[in-house]
Design an enzyme around this catalytic site. Sequence first.
Site, PDB file in Angstrom:
ATOM      1  N   GLU A  48       0.524   7.699  -3.120  1.00 28.60           N
ATOM      2  CA  GLU A  48       1.379   7.410  -1.961  1.00 28.60           C
ATOM      3  C   GLU A  48       2.553   8.377  -1.882  1.00 28.60           C
ATOM      4  OE1 GLU A  48       0.559   5.139   0.505  1.00 28.60           O
ATOM      5  OE2 GLU A  48      -1.286   5.299  -0.659  1.00 28.60           O
ATOM      6  N   HIS A  54       2.256  10.965   1.162  1.00 25.97           N
ATOM      7  CA  HIS A  54       3.078  10.518   2.293  1.00 25.97           C
ATOM      8  C   HIS A  54       4.577  10.801   2.161  1.00 25.97           C
ATOM      9  CE1 HIS A  54      -0.465   8.571   3.895  1.00 25.97           C
ATOM     10  NE2 HIS A  54      -0.645   7.936   2.747  1.00 25.97           N
ATOM     11  N   HIS A  71       0.857  -1.168   0.000  1.00 27.87           N
ATOM     12  CA  HIS A  71       0.000   0.000   0.000  1.00 27.87           C
ATOM     13  C   HIS A  71       0.909   1.238   0.000  1.00 27.87           C
ATOM     14  CE1 HIS A  71      -3.640   2.233   2.073  1.00 27.87           C
ATOM     15  NE2 HIS A  71      -3.062   2.955   1.169  1.00 27.87           N
TER      16      HIS A  71
END
Length: 291
Positions: free
Chosen positions: A157, A161, A86
């Site tokens: 992602e 992040h 993920h």
Amino acid sequence: MRDLVPLAVAALCSLTTASVLHVSTPASSDTCALQEPLRSCAVTGEVNSCCVETKGGLVVNTQYWQTETGREDAGQKLPADSWTIHGLWPDFCDGTWDQYCDLSRQYDPRPNGDVPPYKGPQIGTFLEKLGKQDLIEYMDKYWVSSYDENWVLWAHEFSKHATCFSTFDVKCYGSQYKMHEDVVDYFETSIAFFQKLPTWQWLADKSIRPCNTTTYTLSDLEAALTERYGARPYIGCSGDDKTVVSEVWYFSNVLGRSQRIESVPVDAKTESNCAKAPGALQYPERNPRSL
Ligand SMILES: *[C@@H]1O[C@H](CO)[C@@H](O)[C@H](O)[C@H]1NC(C)=O
């Protein structure tokens, strides 16, 4: 002509001096290898934010279990005997987090909240330009999106992040920075964490295998993963009754830059959202079309 020799030597010496000065620049990661790696979430005083996570020191490797991608016809499949990536997230040490920390590196076409959508060339093209074809192939196999193209997940992602890690900041790459090498670095670091966390195998070793004709108990999954990881991960479930195993999050502190892949496992900050009754959980087999 001979006069040129001392000049050349002098030029070399001044170059050396310049690089020594550069090495001492606190905002670059150049000197990190020369320092004792500090443990994230335990740092005090003045530190180089390129050498230790100073923003989100609770580093979380997150993995998915899904049974299909919805894009099988386009060749988007799932790997056998493995969960998929993920992302790698820099949570604050108390378990809260920040997101989309650098909008100059926003490559997500479908961002959360009021972040403006990215409309440029998709993130996979950055990897192609840097000659990272093997990386793309690996990510197409192990970093798989559901009901969306894989690169959308990768872009999400990274933008949401990676930009919140202090050590992936562009300034940490110094004057030699190559456009988008931070993107490659984040993907390769996430993969290296993932490879140390073989969830499928850890469960299988305790006879917990994807199976549509049996059910499992949360505490058995938690015990199996906790024993191998060294701390309790968060197990996430989907479905109305939260009975379908779908995610695992491994929390850690890191020693030095996240890129060193040296981590200390720590317990999850939150309880699982999964149904807790004995035999309440499904760990479904994949759709054969998706393999
Ligand atoms: C197992 O069940 C899931 C749905 O829960 C389904 O998508 C999958 O195709 C099934 N796999 C097999 C091998 O029957």
